[in-house]
Enzyme design. Structure first.
Site, PDB file in Angstrom:
ATOM      1  N   HIS A  19       0.823  -1.209   0.000  1.00 54.10           N
ATOM      2  CA  HIS A  19       0.000   0.000   0.000  1.00 54.10           C
ATOM      3  C   HIS A  19       0.859   1.262   0.000  1.00 54.10           C
ATOM      4  CE1 HIS A  19      -4.174   0.868  -0.176  1.00 54.10           C
ATOM      5  NE2 HIS A  19      -4.434   1.053   1.096  1.00 54.10           N
ATOM      6  N   TYR A  61      -2.832   8.781   7.195  1.00 57.83           N
ATOM      7  CA  TYR A  61      -3.282   7.420   6.908  1.00 57.83           C
ATOM      8  C   TYR A  61      -4.104   7.468   5.626  1.00 57.83           C
ATOM      9  CZ  TYR A  61      -1.343   5.749  11.240  1.00 57.83           C
ATOM     10  OH  TYR A  61      -0.467   5.435  12.245  1.00 57.83           O
ATOM     11  N   ASN A  63      -6.944   6.415   4.409  1.00 56.31           N
ATOM     12  CA  ASN A  63      -8.369   6.745   4.295  1.00 56.31           C
ATOM     13  C   ASN A  63      -8.658   8.240   4.345  1.00 56.31           C
ATOM     14  OD1 ASN A  63      -8.432   3.995   4.436  1.00 56.31           O
ATOM     15  ND2 ASN A  63      -9.708   3.883   6.255  1.00 56.31           N
ATOM     16  N   ASN A 107      -9.016   3.207  -0.890  1.00 53.52           N
ATOM     17  CA  ASN A 107      -9.504   4.182   0.084  1.00 53.52           C
ATOM     18  C   ASN A 107      -8.814   5.538  -0.008  1.00 53.52           C
ATOM     19  OD1 ASN A 107     -11.538   2.590   1.213  1.00 53.52           O
ATOM     20  ND2 ASN A 107     -10.064   1.541   2.533  1.00 53.52           N
TER      21      ASN A 107
END
Length: 186
Positions: A19, A61, A63, A107
């Site tokens: 990610h 982060y 999201n 996300n």
């Protein structure tokens, strides 16, 4: 000015996970240019200014990536936005450029789409698909994947260098999109 964003998650726990492909590629680019990132509390992100580009690594982060992106985009009044991100719908070794489109369940892109629209440039870096999506994207690459990952990340970094010099997304897309995984010699 152009805002060039690498997506990832902060903290050592997520270093070099699938990610964090966007972070890793931007880190490599900044290192090769002999520059460094500085932390900007205003944007909750690491920033590096090079020529007429703002390189950004949100520290919110994944999201909430859109918060940092929107803050920097508005502050610097950037005209273009390019997001570098992992894509589990692409095989490892595939690198694709595109403009606009859906978020594919990513996300970080969902957050950016919600706050900034979805009509930005993207550099999609294949990480392959795993059985459990969350576990897969938050995992590190396996040893046998490292050579292909390194080659793909190097290709992506070179594409970004070309884009920075040319300011030509279409030329970058035509020259650097890899529809099939890179072939590496063993």
């Amino acid at each position: 000015m152009t805002l060039l964003v690498g997506l990832g998650n902060p903290t050592l726990r997520y270093d070099h996970t699938r990610h964090n492909a966007g972070f890793d590629i931007l880190d490599s680019l900044v290192s090769e240019l002999d520059l460094s990132f500085i932390f900007s509390p205003k944007h909750n992100a690491y920033l590096c200014v090079y020529k007429d580009f703002i390189l950004l690594k949100p520290q919110t982060y994944m999201n909430l990536s859109g918060e940092s992106v929107l803050s920097a985009k508005n502050f610097y009044k950037t005209k273009e936005l390019l997001i570098v991100h992992d894509d589990l719908d692409l095989p490892l070794g595939v690198v694709k450029f595109k403009k606009g489109g859906g978020n594919g369940g990513h996300n970080g892109l969902k957050s950016i789409d919600a706050l900034c629209s979805n009509s930005y440039y993207r550099l999609r870096v294949g990480i392959s698909k795993g059985i459990n999506i969350t576990e897969h994207v938050l995992s590190k690459f396996h040893n046998n994947e490292e050579p292909l990952k390194n080659a793909a990340f190097e290709h992506a970094k070179n594409a970004l260098k070309f884009f920075i010099e040319s300011h030509d997304f279409n030329a970058t897309q035509n020259r650097f999109t890899l529809k099939k995984p890179l072939q590496i010699e063993s």
